[in-house]
Design a protein around this motif. Structure first.
Motif, PDB file in Angstrom:
ATOM      1  N   ARG A  52     -50.667  14.398  21.485  1.00 44.05           N
ATOM      2  CA  ARG A  52     -49.527  13.899  20.712  1.00 44.05           C
ATOM      3  C   ARG A  52     -49.735  13.826  18.981  1.00 44.05           C
ATOM      4  O   ARG A  52     -48.698  13.501  18.773  1.00 44.05           O
ATOM      5  CB  ARG A  52     -48.706  12.844  21.953  1.00 44.05           C
ATOM      6  CG  ARG A  52     -47.174  13.598  21.682  1.00 44.05           C
ATOM      7  CD  ARG A  52     -46.551  12.690  22.550  1.00 44.05           C
ATOM      8  NE  ARG A  52     -46.593  11.625  22.872  1.00 44.05           N
ATOM      9  CZ  ARG A  52     -46.283  10.606  24.481  1.00 44.05           C
ATOM     10  NH1 ARG A  52     -45.095  11.383  24.258  1.00 44.05           N
ATOM     11  NH2 ARG A  52     -47.011   9.196  24.072  1.00 44.05           N
ATOM     12  N   LYS A 148     -44.023  10.657  17.971  1.00 50.08           N
ATOM     13  CA  LYS A 148     -44.037   9.212  18.576  1.00 50.08           C
ATOM     14  C   LYS A 148     -43.820   8.548  17.338  1.00 50.08           C
ATOM     15  O   LYS A 148     -44.986   7.736  16.435  1.00 50.08           O
ATOM     16  CB  LYS A 148     -45.185   9.123  18.864  1.00 50.08           C
ATOM     17  CG  LYS A 148     -43.760   7.830  20.190  1.00 50.08           C
ATOM     18  CD  LYS A 148     -45.380   7.581  21.866  1.00 50.08           C
ATOM     19  CE  LYS A 148     -45.182   6.215  21.534  1.00 50.08           C
ATOM     20  NZ  LYS A 148     -44.219   5.626  22.740  1.00 50.08           N
ATOM     21  N   TYR A 153     -37.547   4.340  16.844  1.00 51.70           N
ATOM     22  CA  TYR A 153     -37.554   3.331  17.437  1.00 51.70           C
ATOM     23  C   TYR A 153     -36.465   2.671  16.642  1.00 51.70           C
ATOM     24  O   TYR A 153     -36.103   1.794  17.799  1.00 51.70           O
ATOM     25  CB  TYR A 153     -38.680   2.553  17.692  1.00 51.70           C
ATOM     26  CG  TYR A 153     -39.553   3.663  18.823  1.00 51.70           C
ATOM     27  CD1 TYR A 153     -39.620   3.417  19.493  1.00 51.70           C
ATOM     28  CD2 TYR A 153     -40.189   4.545  18.284  1.00 51.70           C
ATOM     29  CE1 TYR A 153     -39.838   3.852  21.274  1.00 51.70           C
ATOM     30  CE2 TYR A 153     -40.762   5.147  19.376  1.00 51.70           C
ATOM     31  CZ  TYR A 153     -41.107   4.973  20.727  1.00 51.70           C
ATOM     32  OH  TYR A 153     -41.251   5.649  21.468  1.00 51.70           O
ATOM     33  N   GLU A 182     -32.546  10.811  27.882  1.00 53.66           N
ATOM     34  CA  GLU A 182     -33.602   9.224  27.714  1.00 53.66           C
ATOM     35  C   GLU A 182     -33.049   7.968  27.858  1.00 53.66           C
ATOM     36  O   GLU A 182     -31.878   8.437  26.901  1.00 53.66           O
ATOM     37  CB  GLU A 182     -34.643   9.703  27.240  1.00 53.66           C
ATOM     38  CG  GLU A 182     -35.166   9.864  25.727  1.00 53.66           C
ATOM     39  CD  GLU A 182     -36.357   9.432  25.044  1.00 53.66           C
ATOM     40  OE1 GLU A 182     -36.698  10.099  25.931  1.00 53.66           O
ATOM     41  OE2 GLU A 182     -36.305   9.756  24.032  1.00 53.66           O
ATOM     42  N   SER A 208     -42.484  13.169  27.477  1.00 53.98           N
ATOM     43  CA  SER A 208     -43.803  12.588  28.076  1.00 53.98           C
ATOM     44  C   SER A 208     -44.550  12.470  28.174  1.00 53.98           C
ATOM     45  O   SER A 208     -44.397  13.993  29.345  1.00 53.98           O
ATOM     46  CB  SER A 208     -42.127  11.086  28.512  1.00 53.98           C
ATOM     47  OG  SER A 208     -42.848  10.879  29.956  1.00 53.98           O
ATOM     48  N   THR A 210     -45.766  11.022  30.966  1.00 52.22           N
ATOM     49  CA  THR A 210     -45.791  11.482  32.394  1.00 52.22           C
ATOM     50  C   THR A 210     -44.446  11.565  32.836  1.00 52.22           C
ATOM     51  O   THR A 210     -44.676  11.913  33.959  1.00 52.22           O
ATOM     52  CB  THR A 210     -45.380   8.866  32.221  1.00 52.22           C
ATOM     53  OG1 THR A 210     -45.735   8.592  31.637  1.00 52.22           O
ATOM     54  CG2 THR A 210     -45.291   8.705  33.066  1.00 52.22           C
ATOM     55  N   THR A 246     -44.908   5.388  30.053  1.00 52.47           N
ATOM     56  CA  THR A 246     -46.024   4.542  30.481  1.00 52.47           C
ATOM     57  C   THR A 246     -45.727   3.491  30.485  1.00 52.47           C
ATOM     58  O   THR A 246     -46.529   3.047  30.853  1.00 52.47           O
ATOM     59  CB  THR A 246     -47.754   4.710  28.943  1.00 52.47           C
ATOM     60  OG1 THR A 246     -46.868   6.108  28.999  1.00 52.47           O
ATOM     61  CG2 THR A 246     -48.875   4.282  28.826  1.00 52.47           C
TER      62      THR A 246
HETATM   63  N1  PMP Z   1     -39.209   8.832  25.726  1.00 50.69           N
HETATM   64  C1  PMP Z   1     -39.226   7.671  25.161  1.00 50.69           C
HETATM   65  C2  PMP Z   1     -38.161   6.734  24.016  1.00 50.69           C
HETATM   66  C3  PMP Z   1     -40.648   5.786  24.662  1.00 50.69           C
HETATM   67  O1  PMP Z   1     -40.866   5.093  23.755  1.00 50.69           O
HETATM   68  C4  PMP Z   1     -41.575   7.139  25.677  1.00 50.69           C
HETATM   69  C5  PMP Z   1     -42.729   5.934  25.766  1.00 50.69           C
HETATM   70  N2  PMP Z   1     -43.757   6.781  25.234  1.00 50.69           N
HETATM   71  C6  PMP Z   1     -41.663   7.887  26.472  1.00 50.69           C
HETATM   72  C7  PMP Z   1     -39.875   8.237  26.832  1.00 50.69           C
HETATM   73  C8  PMP Z   1     -42.543   8.044  28.047  1.00 50.69           C
HETATM   74  O2  PMP Z   1     -43.656   8.588  27.153  1.00 50.69           O
HETATM   75  P1  PMP Z   1     -44.722   8.795  27.836  1.00 50.69           P
HETATM   76  O3  PMP Z   1     -44.951   8.906  29.392  1.00 50.69           O
HETATM   77  O4  PMP Z   1     -45.852   9.545  27.004  1.00 50.69           O
HETATM   78  O5  PMP Z   1     -45.544   7.394  27.948  1.00 50.69           O
END
Ligand code: PMP
Length: 295
Positions: A52, A148, A153, A182, A208, A210, A246
């Protein structure tokens, strides 16, 4: 940082660096055997996270000066240099060098964290009141939610600030169509009539790591998983709801807009999933050992 293991106090860059154009990953290494103890560490979901990271760099047009193998070596060396024996968070960051778009800075900071998982962990069952944000989740016609990037953010920060101002712990976004998307830093799963339901990638979620693993392992618990759009009212009518990510791991949610889920908190399905997940992270489930990379 940029190929050298250095103390955090020396990890300095100019204030003129365009860090806000950067991308990053959030990764965790867990203690083998029991996530609440000390010992040998394994990185969870390394392949998915590093894939990713490279995808985010490609989407945002950033140069990636190191290979995936070199990044793994950096993770291992950083963890070793710190002598970590407890769960460790790893956050590789990449951003373009000021005035040199064809080259990037790469830093791999690491720090300890407290897990919500593990049997009898009191943090797991804390009350968490959420609201549906008045801000919509950023949409792929403006910024790619699948990358990401720090820019995304700003959207999360607005929603979280609004939630705190209104007396809630955090928020759930709707996407621009009005379906559940989400949370501000984790994906959302709901439980209704013994079934787990989670929104699709087309609902403006981050893809994600996870969530992908949860979708794969939850059926082992004889709990079916449905990936489909969820309406706001359907969210209210859920028996249970929890975050997965995560950072968030498997975080139960008490209520949304003051509407409580089910009669039991944390719910039985959420608890079962969290316990299985902590066993997977600790390397106790042979089937998913391949998700773990020893440090
Ligand atoms: N959505 C957002 C907006 C996030 O910041 C995160 C954390 N990385 C996730 C979902 C979960 O993603 P991951 O399981 O890859 O950490």
């Amino acid at each position: 940082m940029n190929g050298r293991v250095i103390p955090t106090s020396e990890a300095l860059v100019s204030a003129m660096e365009p860090i806000y154009l950067g991308i990053f990953e959030g990764i965790k290494a867990y203690v083998e055997g029991d996530v609440l103890s000390e010992g040998k560490l394994n990185v969870f979901g390394w392949k998915q996270h590093v894939d990713r990271l490279f995808r985010s760099a490609e989407v945002d047009g950033l140069a990636m000066p190191y290979s995936k193998e070199e990044l793994m070596r950096a993770v291992k060396e950083t963890i070793k240099a710190n002598g970590y024996k407890r769960n460790t968070y790893i956050q590789p960051r990449v951003w373009p060098k000021a005035g040199k778009q064809e080259d990037s800075h790469v830093v791999v900071p690491t720090w300890g964290f407290e897990t919500l998982l593990g049997r009898d962990n009191p943090l797991f069952g804390e009350e968490r009141r959420f609201m549906v944000s008045s801000w919509r989740r950023l949409s792929s016609d403006a910024l790619p939610p699948q990358a990401k990037s720090w820019a995304n953010y700003a959207n999360s920060a607005l929603a979280r600030r609004e939630a705190r101002r209104c007396g809630y712990d955090n928020a759930v976004f709707l996407d621009r169509r009005g379906f559940v998307s989400e949370s501000t830093g984790a994906c959302l799963m709901t439980v209704r009539d013994g079934k787990v339901i989670t929104p699709p990638v087309t609902a403006s979620i981050l893809e994600s790591v996870t969530r992908g693993c949860f979708i794969e392992f939850i059926p082992d618990l004889r709990v079916p998983v449905e990936v489909r759009d969820i309406t706001r009212v359907e969210l209210y009518a859920s028996d249970e709801a929890f975050l997965c990510g995560t950072g968030g791991e498997c975080t139960p949610i008490t209520s949304v807009d003051d509407i409580k889920f089910g009669d039991q908190y944390p719910g039985p399905v959420t608890t079962k999933i969290a316990e299985y997940y902590s066993d997977i992270l600790a390397g106790n489930v042979a089937k998913y050992r391949s998700w773990l990379t020893p440090v």
